[in-house]
Scaffold this motif. Structure first.
Motif, PDB file in Angstrom:
ATOM      1  N   ASP A   2       0.825  -1.203   0.000  1.00 27.86           N
ATOM      2  CA  ASP A   2       0.000   0.000   0.000  1.00 27.86           C
ATOM      3  C   ASP A   2       0.862   1.257   0.000  1.00 27.86           C
ATOM      4  N   MET A   3       1.948   1.226   0.782  1.00 31.61           N
ATOM      5  CA  MET A   3       2.830   2.399   0.820  1.00 31.61           C
ATOM      6  C   MET A   3       3.475   2.631  -0.539  1.00 31.61           C
ATOM      7  N   GLU A   4       3.833   1.552  -1.204  1.00 27.74           N
ATOM      8  CA  GLU A   4       4.447   1.654  -2.541  1.00 27.74           C
ATOM      9  C   GLU A   4       3.467   2.275  -3.520  1.00 27.74           C
ATOM     10  N   ARG A   5       2.211   1.850  -3.466  1.00 31.13           N
ATOM     11  CA  ARG A   5       1.195   2.420  -4.360  1.00 31.13           C
ATOM     12  C   ARG A   5       0.980   3.901  -4.078  1.00 31.13           C
ATOM     13  N   CYS A   6       0.980   4.265  -2.817  1.00 33.47           N
ATOM     14  CA  CYS A   6       0.820   5.685  -2.451  1.00 33.47           C
ATOM     15  C   CYS A   6       1.980   6.517  -2.981  1.00 33.47           C
ATOM     16  N   MET A   7       3.202   5.979  -2.875  1.00 35.02           N
ATOM     17  CA  MET A   7       4.369   6.703  -3.385  1.00 35.02           C
ATOM     18  C   MET A   7       4.239   6.933  -4.882  1.00 35.02           C
ATOM     19  N   LEU A   8       3.835   5.895  -5.620  1.00 37.40           N
ATOM     20  CA  LEU A   8       3.679   6.040  -7.069  1.00 37.40           C
ATOM     21  C   LEU A   8       2.559   7.015  -7.414  1.00 37.40           C
ATOM     22  N   LYS A  12       3.036  10.706  -9.276  1.00 39.87           N
ATOM     23  CA  LYS A  12       2.485  10.649 -10.631  1.00 39.87           C
ATOM     24  C   LYS A  12       3.419   9.943 -11.621  1.00 39.87           C
ATOM     25  N   LEU A  13       4.164   8.967 -11.116  1.00 41.82           N
ATOM     26  CA  LEU A  13       5.034   8.181 -11.980  1.00 41.82           C
ATOM     27  C   LEU A  13       4.255   7.011 -12.574  1.00 41.82           C
ATOM     28  N   LEU A  14       4.764   6.494 -13.655  1.00 42.62           N
ATOM     29  CA  LEU A  14       4.144   5.337 -14.290  1.00 42.62           C
ATOM     30  C   LEU A  14       4.376   4.087 -13.456  1.00 42.62           C
ATOM     31  N   ASN A  15       3.547   3.088 -13.666  1.00 44.53           N
ATOM     32  CA  ASN A  15       3.698   1.821 -12.944  1.00 44.53           C
ATOM     33  C   ASN A  15       5.012   1.120 -13.266  1.00 44.53           C
ATOM     34  N   GLU A  16       5.681   1.545 -14.320  1.00 41.90           N
ATOM     35  CA  GLU A  16       6.981   0.961 -14.681  1.00 41.90           C
ATOM     36  C   GLU A  16       8.017   1.188 -13.581  1.00 41.90           C
ATOM     37  N   PHE A  17       7.765   2.157 -12.711  1.00 38.89           N
ATOM     38  CA  PHE A  17       8.723   2.502 -11.670  1.00 38.89           C
ATOM     39  C   PHE A  17       8.450   1.804 -10.355  1.00 38.89           C
ATOM     40  N   TRP A  18       7.593   0.786 -10.353  1.00 40.16           N
ATOM     41  CA  TRP A  18       7.240   0.121  -9.106  1.00 40.16           C
ATOM     42  C   TRP A  18       8.443  -0.529  -8.447  1.00 40.16           C
TER      43      TRP A  18
END
Length: 67
Positions: A2-8, A12-18
């Motif tokens: 969840d924290m990772e999703r909030c950071m992305l 406003k970065l693309l999901n490619e940066f997960w």
């Protein structure tokens, strides 16, 4: 995760940066106190010295800016 999703989402970065977001999250979590090691910082529990956090910067969220 969840924290990772909030950071992305906030950045406003693309999901490619997960991968980068997860690595950054792990880095930060290792520098925060946790119940798993009796409210100590995991980094300090492993290396027996407190990590430097002076290089970290706080980014305000959009909600905070509106208040």
């Amino acid at each position: 995760m969840d924290m990772e999703r909030c950071m992305l989402f906030e950045s406003k970065l693309l999901n490619e940066f997960w991968v980068k977001a997860v690595n950054t999250l792990a880095y930060l979590l290792n520098r925060l106190p946790t119940k798993a090691v009796n409210e100590k910082i995991p980094f300090k529990a492993w290396f027996e010295y407190k990590p430097s956090v002076s290089h970290l910067k706080v980014k305000r969220s959009k909600l905070e800016r509106r208040l």
